[in-house]
Enzyme design. Structure first.
Site, short mmCIF file in Angstrom:
data_model
loop_
_atom_site.label_atom_id
_atom_site.label_comp_id
_atom_site.label_asym_id
_atom_site.label_seq_id
_atom_site.Cartn_x
_atom_site.Cartn_y
_atom_site.Cartn_z
N HIS A 7 -84.12 18.63 2.93
CA HIS A 7 -84.66 19.87 2.36
C HIS A 7 -83.70 20.46 1.33
CE1 HIS A 7 -82.14 21.16 5.77
NE2 HIS A 7 -81.91 22.25 5.06
N GLU A 33 -84.28 25.16 11.89
CA GLU A 33 -84.26 26.48 11.29
C GLU A 33 -85.62 26.86 10.75
OE1 GLU A 33 -81.43 26.18 8.04
OE2 GLU A 33 -82.26 24.27 7.44
N ARG A 71 -74.64 16.95 3.23
CA ARG A 71 -75.07 17.11 1.85
C ARG A 71 -75.34 15.74 1.24
NH1 ARG A 71 -70.61 19.67 -0.12
NH2 ARG A 71 -71.29 21.64 0.76
N HIS A 82 -79.89 18.19 8.47
CA HIS A 82 -79.11 18.58 9.66
C HIS A 82 -79.46 17.67 10.83
CE1 HIS A 82 -78.31 22.13 7.33
NE2 HIS A 82 -79.56 22.52 7.37
#
Length: 308
Positions: free
Chosen positions: A171, A112, A191, A96
Site C-alpha cells: 500500500h 490498520e 519499505r 507490514h
C-alpha cells in the site's frame, strides 16, 4: 483493582520527509520541520492534567495493567496506536507483517485502517495490485526498473471514507488527504519502493510477507443505535458519533479500553463524579475498568471512537 479514570494524552509529533509544516485546522503548533504524523496513543504520549499528569501511556499501562487494558492485558501494552497523518508528498510503497511474522521481532503485526478527515481533488491511496495474481518476480522487476506504481491499484478517497488495510497488503498514500489512522500497536514497516529517495529499502523482507490478494478496501458505514460503525474487523472497531448540542450517549464498553478523538465541536466524557473535556485531535483514553461512561455534547460535535 486500582481506580483509574479517563485521561487525555498530548500528541507526539513525528517528522517525516513527506510531511507538512502547516497542521491547521487540527493543531495550532507551527513546526519548523515537516511533520508527517501526530501520534495520539504512542507509548511516549504524556497524560495532560488529572492525577496521572506527566506520566506516559507506557507508565500507565505498566502501573495499571488490569484497570487500563482489561481483556488486552496479555499484550502488555495499549493495544491500538492512533495517529493523524499529514502527507504532503507520496509515502513509500510498503507492506507490514502479520502477527505470526511479526512475532519473530517480538511485536504484533500491523493491520490498520484510515478514516479520511480531509481530501483535496485527486487524493488517493494505493491498495494492492491491478492484477491480484501478479507474480513476486514481476513485482521485484518493477521495483528494480523504477515503475512499481504502474502495477498498483489506486482508490480515490473522499472525506468520511474508511479504508481498511490488513497486514500483508502492499500500500501507499498519495498527498492531498489528512487521515486518522487506527492500527495495531506496531511500527514494523518494510519499505519496498521510494521513488528514488535516498532511504533504506527492505526488499527481501517485504516481498517475503506481501500477499497479492487481501481484504483491503473501503468499508461501508453501518448505522447503529446512536452512532455509525465505520469498520469492525479482527483487531478493532471504529465508530463515528455525531451528537447535537446538549445530548448524551452512553459509550460504556465493559472490559475493553477505548479511545475517543474529537473532530469538531465541544464534548466531554463523564464517569461517575468525573467529567473530562475532550480536546480537538487529541485522544482521550477510557480505561477497560470504567463501569459507566457517558459522552456529553457541549455543542454539535463529531467524535470518533476506537476499541479492540
Amino acid at each position: 483493582m486500582p481506580s483509574l479514570i479517563p485521561f487525555r494524552l498530548k500528541p507526539a509529533f513525528v517528522a517525516r520527509i513527506w510531511g507538512r509544516t502547516q497542521l491547521a485546522p487540527w493543531y495550532t503548533e507551527q513546526p519548523t520541520e515537516k511533520i508527517g504524523e501526530a501520534w495520539l496513543t504512542g507509548e511516549q504520549c504524556v497524560v495532560e492534567g488529572g492525577p496521572l499528569a506527566g506520566k506516559t501511556l507506557r507508565d500507565v499501562a505498566t502501573e495499571f495493567p488490569d484497570a487500563l487494558l482489561g481483556e488486552s492485558k496479555a499484550l502488555g501494552e495499549f493495544p491500538l496506536l492512533l495517529k493523524i497523518l499529514f502527507p504532503d508528498d507520496k509515502l513509500s510503497v510498503q507492506v507490514h507483517p502479520n502477527d505470526e511474522q511479526a512475532a519473530k521481532r517480538k511485536s504484533q503485526g500491523k493491520t490498520e485502517c484510515w478514516y479520511v478527515l480531509n481530501a483535496e481533488p485527486g487524493a488517493a491511496v494505493a491498495l494492492g495490485f491491478k492484477d491480484p495474481k501478479v507474480p513476486v518476480e514481476a513485482v521485484r522487476e518493477a521495483i528494480e526498473k523504477g515503475h512499481l506504481e504502474d502495477l498498483l491499484h489506486f482508490e480515490p478517497v473522499s472525506v468520511g471514507d474508511l479504508v481498511y488495510v490488513d497486514a500483508n497488503t502492499v500500500h501507499a498514500i498519495w498527498p492531498g488527504a489528512t487521515l486518522l489512522e487506527i492500527q495495531q500497536t506496531s511500527d514494523i514497516t518494510y519499505r519496498l519502493y521510494d521513488y528514488g529517495r535516498p532511504r533504506e529499502l527492505h526488499l527481501e523482507e517485504g516481498l517475503a510477507v506481501m500477499n497479492s490478494q487481501t481484504s483491503a478496501g473501503k468499508r461501508l458505514p453501518v448505522k447503529k443505535d446512536g452512532f455509525t460503525r465505520l469498520v469492525e474487523e479482527r483487531y478493532f472497531s471504529v465508530d463515528r458519533m455525531e451528537l447535537p448540542a446538549g445530548s448524551t450517549l452512553d459509550v460504556t464498553l465493559a472490559g475493553k479500553p477505548q479511545c475517543l478523538v474529537l473532530l469538531s465541536g465541544e464534548a466531554s466524557i463523564a464517569t461517575g463524579n468525573d467529567d473530562l473535556a475532550l480536546a480537538k485531535a487529541e485522544a482521550v483514553v477510557v480505561p477497560a475498568a470504567t463501569e459507566r461512561a457517558v459522552l456529553r455534547a457541549g455543542s454539535d460535535c463529531v467524535v470518533v471512537r476506537s476499541t479492540v
